[in-house]
Design a protein around this motif. Structure first.
Motif, short mmCIF file in Angstrom:
data_model
loop_
_atom_site.label_atom_id
_atom_site.label_comp_id
_atom_site.label_asym_id
_atom_site.label_seq_id
_atom_site.Cartn_x
_atom_site.Cartn_y
_atom_site.Cartn_z
N TRP A 82 9.37 2.39 2.25
CA TRP A 82 10.39 3.06 1.46
C TRP A 82 9.44 4.31 0.62
N GLU A 83 10.40 5.25 0.21
CA GLU A 83 9.77 6.42 -0.45
C GLU A 83 9.53 5.85 -1.87
N GLN A 130 3.32 6.01 11.84
CA GLN A 130 4.47 6.92 12.43
C GLN A 130 5.52 7.32 11.43
N LYS A 131 6.08 6.12 10.43
CA LYS A 131 6.96 6.49 9.31
C LYS A 131 6.05 7.25 8.30
N GLY A 132 4.83 7.21 8.05
CA GLY A 132 4.23 7.94 7.04
C GLY A 132 4.12 9.41 7.37
N LYS A 133 4.23 9.80 8.66
CA LYS A 133 4.20 11.14 8.99
C LYS A 133 5.64 11.76 8.93
N GLY A 135 0.91 -1.21 -0.04
CA GLY A 135 -0.01 -0.07 -0.30
C GLY A 135 0.94 1.30 0.04
N SER A 136 0.16 2.49 0.18
CA SER A 136 0.95 3.78 0.14
C SER A 136 0.15 4.87 0.65
N MET A 137 1.17 5.56 1.45
CA MET A 137 0.41 6.69 2.06
C MET A 137 1.07 7.93 1.92
N GLY A 138 0.57 8.82 0.89
CA GLY A 138 1.26 9.89 0.33
C GLY A 138 2.57 9.34 -0.38
N LYS A 152 8.96 15.28 5.02
CA LYS A 152 9.91 15.54 4.24
C LYS A 152 9.78 16.20 3.03
N ILE A 153 8.59 15.90 2.26
CA ILE A 153 8.25 16.62 1.03
C ILE A 153 7.61 17.97 1.12
#
Length: 95
Positions: free
Chosen positions: A50-51, A85-88, A20-23, A93-94
Motif C-alpha cells: 500500500w502507499e 516490482q510493486k515498489g517500482k 517494511g517500506s521502499m520509498g 507514480k511520485i
C-alpha cells in the motif's frame, strides 16, 4: 531494491508479520490460514502493499493490494520479487 536477506527466515512468520517500506510503498508479509476447496486448511504467506505514509492498520483495506505465496522459502523469494516490482510502480507514480 529489496533483497531476500532483508526478510526473516520462514520460522519467523509462524508467530509474527514483517512490515517494511521502499520509498512511497509500504509492505507486509505474514502467515495466514486459508481454507481450500475441499475444506482443508492450508498455511500460506500473504504479501500486502500500500502507499504510505500510513501504517497497515490505519490504511483502508481498499487501498491495499495482496498476493498469496507458498509457505516455503520459495514463497518468500517470490514475495521479494513482487515487492520489488510493486515498489517500482509505486515509486514511479511520485516522480
Amino acid at each position: 531494491m529489496l533483497e531476500r536477506m532483508q526478510l526473516f527466515p520462514l520460522n519467523f512468520y509462524k508467530k509474527a508479520k514483517f512490515n517494511g517500506s521502499m520509498g512511497a510503498m509500504n509492505f507486509r508479509l505474514g502467515k495466514e490460514e486459508k481454507e481450500t476447496e475441499d475444506g482443508e486448511k492450508e498455511t500460506i504467506l500473504v504479501g500486502t502493499v500500500w502507499e504510505g505514509p500510513y501504517n497497515y492498520d490505519n490504511t483502508p483495506q481498499e487501498q491495499k493490494e495482496t498476493k498469496e505465496f507458498a509457505y516455503a522459502e520459495e514463497g518468500i523469494c517470490e514475495a521479494v520479487e513482487w515487492f520489488n516490482q510493486k515498489g517500482k510502480e509505486y515509486n514511479a507514480k511520485i516522480r
